[in-house]
Design a protein around this motif. Structure first.
Motif, PDB file in Angstrom:
ATOM      1  N   ARG A 125       0.827  -1.203   0.000  1.00  0.00           N
ATOM      2  CA  ARG A 125       0.000   0.000   0.000  1.00  0.00           C
ATOM      3  C   ARG A 125       0.864   1.257   0.000  1.00  0.00           C
ATOM      4  NH1 ARG A 125      -2.493  -0.674   4.414  1.00  0.00           N
ATOM      5  NH2 ARG A 125      -1.447   0.897   5.693  1.00  0.00           N
ATOM      6  N   ASP A 126       1.935   1.260   0.806  1.00  0.00           N
ATOM      7  CA  ASP A 126       2.828   2.413   0.891  1.00  0.00           C
ATOM      8  C   ASP A 126       3.461   2.721  -0.451  1.00  0.00           C
ATOM      9  OD1 ASP A 126       4.075   1.759   4.259  1.00  0.00           O
ATOM     10  OD2 ASP A 126       2.229   2.717   3.533  1.00  0.00           O
ATOM     11  N   ILE A 127       3.929   1.662  -1.160  1.00  0.00           N
ATOM     12  CA  ILE A 127       4.559   1.854  -2.467  1.00  0.00           C
ATOM     13  C   ILE A 127       3.554   2.398  -3.474  1.00  0.00           C
ATOM     14  CG2 ILE A 127       5.601   0.635  -4.411  1.00  0.00           C
ATOM     15  CD1 ILE A 127       6.940  -1.225  -2.364  1.00  0.00           C
ATOM     16  N   THR A 128       2.329   1.848  -3.463  1.00  0.00           N
ATOM     17  CA  THR A 128       1.291   2.304  -4.389  1.00  0.00           C
ATOM     18  C   THR A 128       0.981   3.779  -4.172  1.00  0.00           C
ATOM     19  OG1 THR A 128       0.311   0.094  -4.463  1.00  0.00           O
ATOM     20  CG2 THR A 128      -1.070   1.937  -5.168  1.00  0.00           C
ATOM     21  N   GLU A 129       0.825   4.178  -2.914  1.00  0.00           N
ATOM     22  CA  GLU A 129       0.525   5.569  -2.616  1.00  0.00           C
ATOM     23  C   GLU A 129       1.661   6.492  -3.037  1.00  0.00           C
ATOM     24  OE1 GLU A 129      -0.378   5.571   1.522  1.00  0.00           O
ATOM     25  OE2 GLU A 129      -2.395   4.730   1.246  1.00  0.00           O
ATOM     26  N   ARG A 130       2.914   6.019  -2.820  1.00  0.00           N
ATOM     27  CA  ARG A 130       4.065   6.838  -3.204  1.00  0.00           C
ATOM     28  C   ARG A 130       4.125   6.993  -4.717  1.00  0.00           C
ATOM     29  NH1 ARG A 130       8.664   3.950  -1.531  1.00  0.00           N
ATOM     30  NH2 ARG A 130       9.130   3.392  -3.671  1.00  0.00           N
ATOM     31  N   LYS A 131       3.871   5.895  -5.434  1.00  0.00           N
ATOM     32  CA  LYS A 131       3.889   5.946  -6.896  1.00  0.00           C
ATOM     33  C   LYS A 131       2.809   6.894  -7.420  1.00  0.00           C
ATOM     34  CE  LYS A 131       7.195   3.089  -8.059  1.00  0.00           C
ATOM     35  NZ  LYS A 131       8.387   3.590  -8.781  1.00  0.00           N
ATOM     36  N   GLN A 132       1.629   6.848  -6.805  1.00  0.00           N
ATOM     37  CA  GLN A 132       0.545   7.737  -7.220  1.00  0.00           C
ATOM     38  C   GLN A 132       0.916   9.194  -6.968  1.00  0.00           C
ATOM     39  OE1 GLN A 132      -2.721   6.150  -4.955  1.00  0.00           O
ATOM     40  NE2 GLN A 132      -3.387   4.799  -6.612  1.00  0.00           N
ATOM     41  N   ALA A 133       1.557   9.459  -5.823  1.00  0.00           N
ATOM     42  CA  ALA A 133       1.983  10.826  -5.504  1.00  0.00           C
ATOM     43  C   ALA A 133       3.051  11.303  -6.478  1.00  0.00           C
ATOM     44  CB  ALA A 133       2.507  10.890  -4.073  1.00  0.00           C
ATOM     45  N   GLU A 134       3.985  10.411  -6.842  1.00  0.00           N
ATOM     46  CA  GLU A 134       5.035  10.770  -7.799  1.00  0.00           C
ATOM     47  C   GLU A 134       4.440  11.053  -9.177  1.00  0.00           C
ATOM     48  OE1 GLU A 134       7.685   7.475  -7.637  1.00  0.00           O
ATOM     49  OE2 GLU A 134       8.690   8.149  -5.792  1.00  0.00           O
TER      50      GLU A 134
ATOM     51  N   LEU B 195       1.360  12.092  -9.811  1.00  0.00           N
ATOM     52  CA  LEU B 195       0.645  13.358  -9.725  1.00  0.00           C
ATOM     53  C   LEU B 195       1.618  14.530  -9.800  1.00  0.00           C
ATOM     54  CD1 LEU B 195      -1.929  14.997  -9.280  1.00  0.00           C
ATOM     55  CD2 LEU B 195      -1.619  14.676  -6.806  1.00  0.00           C
ATOM     56  N   GLN B 196       2.743  14.406  -9.087  1.00  0.00           N
ATOM     57  CA  GLN B 196       3.751  15.468  -9.110  1.00  0.00           C
ATOM     58  C   GLN B 196       4.311  15.645 -10.515  1.00  0.00           C
ATOM     59  OE1 GLN B 196       7.437  14.800  -6.910  1.00  0.00           O
ATOM     60  NE2 GLN B 196       7.384  16.910  -6.197  1.00  0.00           N
ATOM     61  N   ARG B 197       4.546  14.544 -11.214  1.00  0.00           N
ATOM     62  CA  ARG B 197       5.058  14.622 -12.582  1.00  0.00           C
ATOM     63  C   ARG B 197       4.061  15.325 -13.502  1.00  0.00           C
ATOM     64  NH1 ARG B 197       4.700  12.209 -17.312  1.00  0.00           N
ATOM     65  NH2 ARG B 197       3.075  10.785 -16.590  1.00  0.00           N
ATOM     66  N   LEU B 198       2.794  14.981 -13.360  1.00  0.00           N
ATOM     67  CA  LEU B 198       1.757  15.604 -14.186  1.00  0.00           C
ATOM     68  C   LEU B 198       1.656  17.099 -13.905  1.00  0.00           C
ATOM     69  CD1 LEU B 198      -1.072  12.897 -13.989  1.00  0.00           C
ATOM     70  CD2 LEU B 198       0.293  13.506 -15.999  1.00  0.00           C
ATOM     71  N   LEU B 199       1.733  17.472 -12.625  1.00  0.00           N
ATOM     72  CA  LEU B 199       1.650  18.889 -12.257  1.00  0.00           C
ATOM     73  C   LEU B 199       2.848  19.671 -12.788  1.00  0.00           C
ATOM     74  CD1 LEU B 199       0.334  18.637  -8.579  1.00  0.00           C
ATOM     75  CD2 LEU B 199      -0.914  19.503 -10.567  1.00  0.00           C
ATOM     76  N   LEU B 200       4.047  19.074 -12.723  1.00  0.00           N
ATOM     77  CA  LEU B 200       5.239  19.740 -13.239  1.00  0.00           C
ATOM     78  C   LEU B 200       5.154  19.916 -14.755  1.00  0.00           C
ATOM     79  CD1 LEU B 200       8.084  18.100 -11.115  1.00  0.00           C
ATOM     80  CD2 LEU B 200       7.370  20.500 -11.079  1.00  0.00           C
ATOM     81  N   ASN B 201       4.645  18.896 -15.445  1.00  0.00           N
ATOM     82  CA  ASN B 201       4.473  19.003 -16.895  1.00  0.00           C
ATOM     83  C   ASN B 201       3.477  20.102 -17.246  1.00  0.00           C
ATOM     84  OD1 ASN B 201       6.295  16.988 -17.435  1.00  0.00           O
ATOM     85  ND2 ASN B 201       4.751  15.378 -17.660  1.00  0.00           N
ATOM     86  N   GLU B 202       2.403  20.174 -16.491  1.00  0.00           N
ATOM     87  CA  GLU B 202       1.386  21.208 -16.733  1.00  0.00           C
ATOM     88  C   GLU B 202       1.957  22.596 -16.460  1.00  0.00           C
ATOM     89  OE1 GLU B 202      -2.214  22.902 -17.796  1.00  0.00           O
ATOM     90  OE2 GLU B 202      -1.464  20.863 -18.084  1.00  0.00           O
ATOM     91  N   LEU B 203       2.729  22.709 -15.367  1.00  0.00           N
ATOM     92  CA  LEU B 203       3.336  23.999 -15.037  1.00  0.00           C
ATOM     93  C   LEU B 203       4.316  24.426 -16.126  1.00  0.00           C
ATOM     94  CD1 LEU B 203       3.729  26.306 -13.038  1.00  0.00           C
ATOM     95  CD2 LEU B 203       5.455  24.925 -11.875  1.00  0.00           C
ATOM     96  N   ASN B 204       5.114  23.482 -16.600  1.00  0.00           N
ATOM     97  CA  ASN B 204       6.078  23.780 -17.667  1.00  0.00           C
ATOM     98  C   ASN B 204       5.354  24.245 -18.926  1.00  0.00           C
ATOM     99  OD1 ASN B 204       8.742  23.788 -18.855  1.00  0.00           O
ATOM    100  ND2 ASN B 204       8.141  21.951 -19.960  1.00  0.00           N
ATOM    101  N   HIS B 205       4.253  23.586 -19.253  1.00  0.00           N
ATOM    102  CA  HIS B 205       3.451  23.962 -20.422  1.00  0.00           C
ATOM    103  C   HIS B 205       2.873  25.367 -20.248  1.00  0.00           C
ATOM    104  CE1 HIS B 205       0.909  23.394 -23.911  1.00  0.00           C
ATOM    105  NE2 HIS B 205      -0.147  23.710 -23.193  1.00  0.00           N
TER     106      HIS B 205
END
Length: 201
Positions: free
Chosen positions: A4-13, A15-25
């Protein structure tokens, strides 16, 4: 527990990647917009001081929209907040706003802020907001997946169509078509400018 911990961390990572891509755009789009606004403003300016003043106002309008989007973590904004921020500095006692509770995307919020700023600037210089008795009505609604925004001036000086297309007119037409997938219709009625904007939600 470890799974569960790994899944949550992967989901957070992710989300962070998507937000950074959106910010860059968004940053790239912002630079392109500022570059276009700067070039067009200076090209149309009568002299350097007036060009600088117009450019500062337009960039300040963009900054206000960015402040609003930052408050909402860049998830979007309500059309009411967009309109209020864009028009707050323009004789608020003479502007009446009303509309449905509509959420717009960051891209839409920025484009609509700039469009309202140009309409208000024109009204201050030549239209209804140049007279104490003048009034502006701004209304919006959603219909069949489209945002419909209507700007109507009254009580100002008699209006005549411009002899040549200025920056504001080009911005209204090109920005709405390019950024919002919509169209703009401006009617220079003698009683006051009317502008209808249709944008895809």
């Amino acid at each position: 527990g470890a799974s569960r911990d790994i899944t949550e961390r992967k989901q957070a990572e992710e989300l962070q990647r998507l937000l950074l891509n959106e910010l860059n755009h968004c940053i790239k789009n912002t630079f392109a917009t500022i570059q276009a606004i700067t070039a067009q403003t200076l090209r149309a300016a009568r002299d350097l001081p007036s060009g600088r003043e117009a450019l500062e106002r337009r960039i300040r309008s963009m900054a206000q929209a960015y402040d609003l989007l930052t408050l909402n973590a860049w998830t979007g904004a309500s059309m009411t907040d967009v309109a209020m921020r864009a028009l707050d500095a323009f004789a608020p006692g003479q502007v009446r706003m009303s509309g449905a509770a509509i959420e717009v995307t960051p891209k839409q919020a920025l484009a609509l802020s700039l469009a309202l700023h140009e309409l208000a600037t024109n009204a201050i210089k030549y239209g209804a907001l140049s007279h104490p008795e003048g009034r502006v009505s701004v209304q919006w609604r959603a219909h069949e997946g489209m945002l419909h925004l209507d700007w109507e001036e009254s009580g100002g000086p008699p209006v005549a169509p411009p002899t040549q297309k200025g920056f504001g007119s080009r911005l209204l037409e090109e920005l709405i078509a390019h950024d919002l997938g919509g169209n703009t219709q401006v009617d220079y009625a003698v009683s006051g400018v009317r502008c209808s904007i249709a944008a895809r939600l």
